[in-house]
Design an enzyme around this catalytic site. Structure first.
Site: not given
Length: 150
Positions: A78-80
């Site tokens: 989950q890069f966000t």
């Protein structure tokens, strides 16, 4: 490295209509990486995850680890999690590791976490359009950042 850990009674991830990973109870974990994450960061986070005592004992006190309750783990990249929102309304993801760094780190973290946990974990697929379902238990949600360990 940053993780969001949710204690769940069930969780699953679906990609293109097919269930890729599914658990009945334990942790659904979102994991985000930055370019300067190290092996030490991955090991530290893995130990925190398996040692966290957020499951209820017989007295109803959060005193048991995921291993104590024989729970499972669903891990999703989950890069966000590294979104910067100080300026404007459109988040910037410049702090998140680029895919060429983050994907190998995510795949390695799966191994690190499985070794620390002592059993296989369920996962999503790095970079895929994933649909994640979960039933948060409690609700209990813990955020851990390896850069804030002191």
């Amino acid at each position: 490295m940053k993780v969001v850990i949710q204690r769940v009674t069930e969780a699953s991830v679906t990609i293109d209509g097919t269930v890729k990973g599914q658990i009945e109870g334990g942790y659904m974990i979102l994991a985000g990486f930055v370019a300067d994450d190290t092996e030490e960061d991955l090991q530290w986070i893995a130990q925190k995850i398996v040692g966290l005592r957020v499951f209820n004992d017989s007295d109803g006190v959060m005193n048991l680890s995921i291993g104590d309750v024989d729970g499972d783990i669903l891990l999703i990249s989950q890069f966000t999690l590294h979104a910067m929102t100080k300026k404007g309304n459109r988040p910037s993801y410049i702090m998140a590791a680029k895919p060429d760094i983050a994907k190998p780190m995510y795949l390695h973290f799966i191994d690190v976490l499985e070794k620390a946990f002592g059993k296989k974990i369920q996962t999503g697929e790095f970079g895929a359009d994933m649909k994640v379902r979960l039933l948060n238990d409690g609700p209990v949600t813990i955020i851990i950042d390896s850069k804030n360990r002191i």
